[in-house]
Scaffold this motif. Structure first.
Motif, short mmCIF file in Angstrom:
data_model
loop_
_atom_site.label_atom_id
_atom_site.label_comp_id
_atom_site.label_asym_id
_atom_site.label_seq_id
_atom_site.Cartn_x
_atom_site.Cartn_y
_atom_site.Cartn_z
N ARG A 76 -9.27 -3.23 -0.79
CA ARG A 76 -9.81 -4.48 -1.36
C ARG A 76 -11.24 -4.25 -1.88
O ARG A 76 -11.62 -4.76 -2.93
CB ARG A 76 -9.77 -5.57 -0.29
CG ARG A 76 -10.47 -6.89 -0.63
CD ARG A 76 -9.68 -7.67 -1.65
NE ARG A 76 -10.30 -8.90 -2.04
CZ ARG A 76 -11.35 -9.00 -2.88
NH1 ARG A 76 -11.91 -7.91 -3.38
NH2 ARG A 76 -11.83 -10.17 -3.22
N ASP A 82 -7.76 -9.09 -4.49
CA ASP A 82 -6.61 -9.07 -3.58
C ASP A 82 -5.42 -8.46 -4.31
O ASP A 82 -5.31 -8.53 -5.54
CB ASP A 82 -6.25 -10.49 -3.14
CG ASP A 82 -7.34 -11.10 -2.25
OD1 ASP A 82 -8.22 -10.34 -1.81
OD2 ASP A 82 -7.31 -12.32 -2.01
N PHE A 83 -4.52 -7.86 -3.53
CA PHE A 83 -3.30 -7.34 -4.14
C PHE A 83 -2.09 -7.94 -3.43
O PHE A 83 -2.17 -8.34 -2.26
CB PHE A 83 -3.26 -5.80 -4.09
CG PHE A 83 -3.40 -5.19 -2.72
CD1 PHE A 83 -2.29 -4.97 -1.91
CD2 PHE A 83 -4.64 -4.83 -2.22
CE1 PHE A 83 -2.40 -4.41 -0.66
CE2 PHE A 83 -4.78 -4.26 -0.97
CZ PHE A 83 -3.65 -4.05 -0.18
N VAL A 100 -0.16 0.72 -3.92
CA VAL A 100 -0.92 -0.17 -4.80
C VAL A 100 -1.11 0.56 -6.12
O VAL A 100 -1.83 1.55 -6.21
CB VAL A 100 -2.29 -0.54 -4.17
CG1 VAL A 100 -2.99 -1.59 -5.04
CG2 VAL A 100 -2.10 -1.07 -2.76
N HIS A 102 -0.92 0.45 -10.76
CA HIS A 102 -1.19 -0.35 -11.96
C HIS A 102 0.10 -0.91 -12.54
O HIS A 102 1.14 -0.24 -12.54
CB HIS A 102 -1.90 0.50 -13.01
CG HIS A 102 -2.43 -0.29 -14.16
ND1 HIS A 102 -1.69 -0.57 -15.28
CD2 HIS A 102 -3.63 -0.89 -14.35
CE1 HIS A 102 -2.40 -1.30 -16.12
NE2 HIS A 102 -3.59 -1.51 -15.58
N GLU A 106 1.04 -8.99 -12.10
CA GLU A 106 0.94 -8.90 -10.65
C GLU A 106 2.30 -9.17 -10.02
O GLU A 106 3.00 -10.11 -10.40
CB GLU A 106 -0.08 -9.94 -10.16
CG GLU A 106 -0.78 -9.53 -8.89
CD GLU A 106 -1.98 -10.43 -8.57
OE1 GLU A 106 -1.92 -11.13 -7.55
OE2 GLU A 106 -2.95 -10.42 -9.35
N ALA A 139 2.91 -2.72 -4.67
CA ALA A 139 2.15 -3.87 -5.17
C ALA A 139 1.53 -3.46 -6.50
O ALA A 139 0.72 -2.54 -6.53
CB ALA A 139 1.07 -4.26 -4.17
N GLN A 140 1.96 -4.08 -7.58
CA GLN A 140 1.40 -3.69 -8.88
C GLN A 140 0.56 -4.82 -9.44
O GLN A 140 0.87 -6.00 -9.28
CB GLN A 140 2.50 -3.27 -9.84
CG GLN A 140 3.58 -4.29 -10.11
CD GLN A 140 4.60 -3.76 -11.12
OE1 GLN A 140 4.95 -2.58 -11.09
NE2 GLN A 140 5.08 -4.63 -11.99
N LEU A 141 -0.53 -4.44 -10.10
CA LEU A 141 -1.43 -5.43 -10.68
C LEU A 141 -2.29 -4.76 -11.75
O LEU A 141 -2.54 -3.56 -11.68
CB LEU A 141 -2.33 -6.07 -9.61
CG LEU A 141 -3.31 -5.19 -8.83
CD1 LEU A 141 -4.44 -6.05 -8.28
CD2 LEU A 141 -2.64 -4.47 -7.67
N ASN A 143 -5.48 -3.65 -12.97
CA ASN A 143 -6.81 -3.45 -12.41
C ASN A 143 -7.37 -2.14 -12.98
O ASN A 143 -6.65 -1.13 -13.01
CB ASN A 143 -6.73 -3.38 -10.89
CG ASN A 143 -8.09 -3.23 -10.23
OD1 ASN A 143 -8.65 -2.15 -10.21
ND2 ASN A 143 -8.61 -4.32 -9.68
#
Length: 534
Positions: A76, A82-83, A100, A102, A106, A139-141, A143
Motif C-alpha cells: 500500500r 488500496d488494491f 498485485v 497492472h 480495477e 488483484a489488477q489495477l 497504477n
C-alpha cells in the motif's frame, strides 16, 4: 542478428531490444535445455517446465513474513493506493497469495481462472491443487508502479498453536516455486516480535539457493528507542545467521514503511537513507530483469545436467530382472556416495547438487526401470549453450542496458523522494545552501581567508604545492583531496584564488561530516566571481 535466432524471428521486426533477449532465452530453453529436462524427468523432481510467460513477464517482488509484520501495508505504501482484496489488521488477515499486477481496470481474477491464462506466468501453479488455488488471486489495477513491476503478497506465516493447523497445501513448496521466478524476495520482520517460528524457519530454508534475491526489512522501527533498536537489530542478525547459512552478512533495511507520522522521530535520517537504498534496489529491477532471467536459466541448466547424471547413474546400477526393489532401497540409502562419484568423474561442484534428503524422498516413489541411460548428445547441447550461446546473449543484455539506462520503477512512493526539498540529502552536505541567495561558503570565508594569506599568494593566487600543505592536514586520502582540487579549481588554471580555496575547504568539511562529494560542482557552490563568466 545471431545464428541461433530463427528465420521467423529474424523476419519479425522487434519493437524493443528487450524482446530480442527474451526471444533468445525462450529459444535456447526450448531447443537446447528442455529436451534434456524431459528425457530425465527433471520436472517431476525439481521444477515445472518454463513457459513463454516466464520469459516475458515483468519483474516480480515477493513479500514474505510472519503475520502483522506489515506486508500488505508495505505494498500500500509503495503504490499509494488500496488494491482489491486488501485487508490490514493486527491479526492474521491476508490468508491468500495475492498477485498485485497492472490492469486496465480495477478487479480480482480468482486462482482457477488465473492458472489457465497463457499470458500470466502462473499456469504451473495448477499442480498445487484446489486447496491452494482457492487461496490465490490476482488483484489488477491501473497504477504507474505496476507498469514496471508486479508484487506478490503472501499469507502471514503463523506461530505458536496456529502453525499446527494444516493449510491444505504445501506452503513452503509454493514459496519455493515463486522464489525461482521472482526478481526480489523481501523478508519482513516486526521490530516488536523477532521470534522466528518453525514455519518461518522452514520457509527461509526453502528459499535456499536464492540468497542473492533476498533482502531483509526490519519494519516498524520508529516504535522503539535508539538503544532498543540496536539490540533488536543485533538479535535479528543473530537469528538469521542460524538459519541462512552463508558467510556473508544479510543486508537489513531498517525503517517504518508506511505513510503515518514517526512515533519516535530520533532516527529519521537513518530511516530516510535506508528507505532510499531499498527503493533504489527495487527501482533497478526492470533494468536488470533480462540479466536475472539469464542467471536463472544458467542455474537451471547446471541443475538439469547434474540431475541427468544422477538419473543415468541409478539406471546403470539397476538389475535387469530380479531384485529391483531391494536394489532401489540400497541405491536411495547410498545416494550420498553416488553424489561423490559423479562429483569426481565429471568435476562438478558440490553446490550444484540438489538436496540429498529431498532427492531421497522423491526417489522413493519412482520406478527406476523407467529411467533413461546417459545420452551424451543431450548434455553436449547444454554444454554448448552454456559455453557459447549464453556468452552471446550476455553481450546483448549489456547492449540493452546501455540503450535503456532510464528504465526504472516510477510512480507511487518512488516519486515522493525523487525531486524537490524532500529528496534524499536535499540541503545537506554538498546540497547545503542550495536555496540561499548568498553563497553558502561565504559565511566561513573570513576564517579560510586568514589561512589563505599565510600560504604566500602571488597575484592573489596560491600554487598547488602550497594548497596541498594545508589540505593534507584534513588527513583525507589523496584520491579524495584530488577530487576536491578538481572541483575547487573552477577556472582550471592549476592555482586557487581566495574563493576557490574557501570552496576547497568547504568541500573538505562536507567530506569530513560524512557526506559524499558531487561528481560535478553544483551551480550554487560556484564562487560568485566565476559565475559572471558563465
Amino acid at each position: 542478428m545471431f545464428s541461433w535466432v530463427s528465420k521467423d524471428a529474424r523476419r519479425k521486426k522487434e519493437p524493443e531490444l528487450f524482446q530480442t533477449v527474451a526471444e533468445g532465452l525462450r529459444q535456447l530453453y526450448a531447443q537446447k535445455l528442455l529436451p534434456l529436462e524431459e528425457h530425465y524427468r527433471f520436472h517431476e523432481f525439481h521444477s515445472p517446465a518454463l513457459e513463454d510467460a516466464d520469459f516475458d513477464n515483468k519483474p516480480m517482488v515477493l513479500l514474505v513474513g510472519q503475520y502483522s509484520t506489515g506486508k500488505t501495508t508495505f505494498i500500500r505504501h509503495l503504490i499509494e493506493q488500496d488494491f482489491p482484496g486488501m485487508r490490514i489488521g493486527p491479526e492474521p488477515t491476508t490468508d491468500s497469495f495475492i498477485a498485485v499486477m497492472h490492469g486496465p481496470t480495477e478487479g480480482v481474477v480468482p486462482g482457477n481462472a488465473l492458472v489457465v491464462d497463457p499470458r500470466r506466468p502462473f499456469r504451473k501453479l495448477n499442480a498445487f491443487g484446489n486447496a491452494f488455488l482457492n487461496r490465490f488471486m490476482c488483484a489488477q489495477l491501473p497504477n504507474p508502479v505496476l507498469d514496471s513491476i508486479s508484487i506478490i503478497d503472501t499469507p502471514g506465516i503463523l506461530s505458536g498453536e496456529k502453525q499446527r493447523i494444516s493449510r491444505g497445501y504445501d506452503f513452503a513448496a509454493v514459496l519455493e516455486w515463486f522464489a525461482e521466478r521472482v526478481d526480489r524476495i523481501i523478508l519482513l520482520f516486526d521490530a516488536h516480535k523477532l521470534d522466528i517460528s518453525d514455519e518461518f524457519s522452514e520457509v527461509i530454508k526453502a528459499l535456499k539457493n536464492h540468497e542473492d534475491k533476498i533482502r531483509v526489512v526490519l519494519n516498524k522501527a520508529d516504535q522503539i528507542e535508539t538503544q532498543q533498536l540496536m539490540r533488536v537489530y543485533g538479535a535479528l542478525m543473530w537469528s538469521l545467521g542460524k538459519i541462512i547459512n552463508t558467510p556473508e552478512v544479510v543486508r537489513v533495511y531498517i525503517g517504518s514503511f508506511w505513510s503515518h507520522p514517526l512515533l519516535i522521530p530520533d532516527n529519521r535520517k537513518l530511516f530516510e537513507a535506508e528507505e532510499q537504498d531499498l527503493f533504489k534496489d527495487i527501482q533497478s529491477l526492470p533494468r536488470n530483469a533480462a540479466l536475472r532471467k539469464l542467471n536463472d536459466l544458467i542455474k537451471r541448466a547446471r541443475l538439469a545436467k547434474v540431475h541427468a547424471y544422477i538419473i543415468s547413474s541409478l539406471k546403470k546400477e539397476m538389475p535387469n530382472v530380479f531384485g529391483k526393489e531391494s536394489k532401489k532401497k540400497e541405491l536411495v540409502n547410498n545416494l550420498g556416495e553416488i553424489y561423490q562419484k559423479i562429483e569426481r568423474e565429471h568435476q562438478i561442484s558440490p553446490g550444484d547438487f540438489p538436496s540429498l534428503r529431498k532427492m531421497q524422498e522423491l526417489l522413493q516413489t519412482q520406478d527406476f526401470s523407467k529411467f533413461q541411460a546417459l545420452k551424451p548428445k543431450l548434455l553436449d547441447t547444454v554444454d554448448d549453450m552454456l559455453a557459447n550461446d549464453i556468452a552471446r546473449l550476455m553481450v546483448m543484455v549489456r547492449q540493452e542496458e546501455s540503450l535503456m539506462p532510464s528504465q526504472v520503477v516510477k510512480g507511487g512512493a518512488f516519486d515522493g523522494t525523487m525531486n524537490g526539498p524532500f529528496g534524499h540529502g536535499y540541503g545537506e552536505g554538498a546540497g547545503e545552501g542550495i536555496d540561499d541567495v548568498e553563497w553558502v561558503v561565504g559565511k566561513d570565508k573570513p576564517t579560510y581567508d586568514e589561512i589563505f594569506y599565510t600560504l604566500s599568494p602571488v597575484n592573489g593566487k596560491i600554487t598547488g604545492a602550497n594548497a596541498k600543505k594545508e589540505m593534507v592536514k584534513s588527513k583525507l586520502p589523496n584520491t579524495v583531496l584530488g577530487k576536491i582540487w578538481k572541483l575547487a579549481d573552477v577556472d582550471r588554471d592549476g592555482l586557487l584564488d581566495d574563493e576557490e580555496f574557501a570552496l576547497a575547504n568547504h568541500l573538505i568539511k562536507v567530506k569530513l561530516e560524512g557526506h559524499e562529494l558531487p561528481a560535478d560542482l553544483p551551480p550554487h557552490l560556484v564562487p560568485p566571481s566565476k559565475r559572471r563568466h558563465e
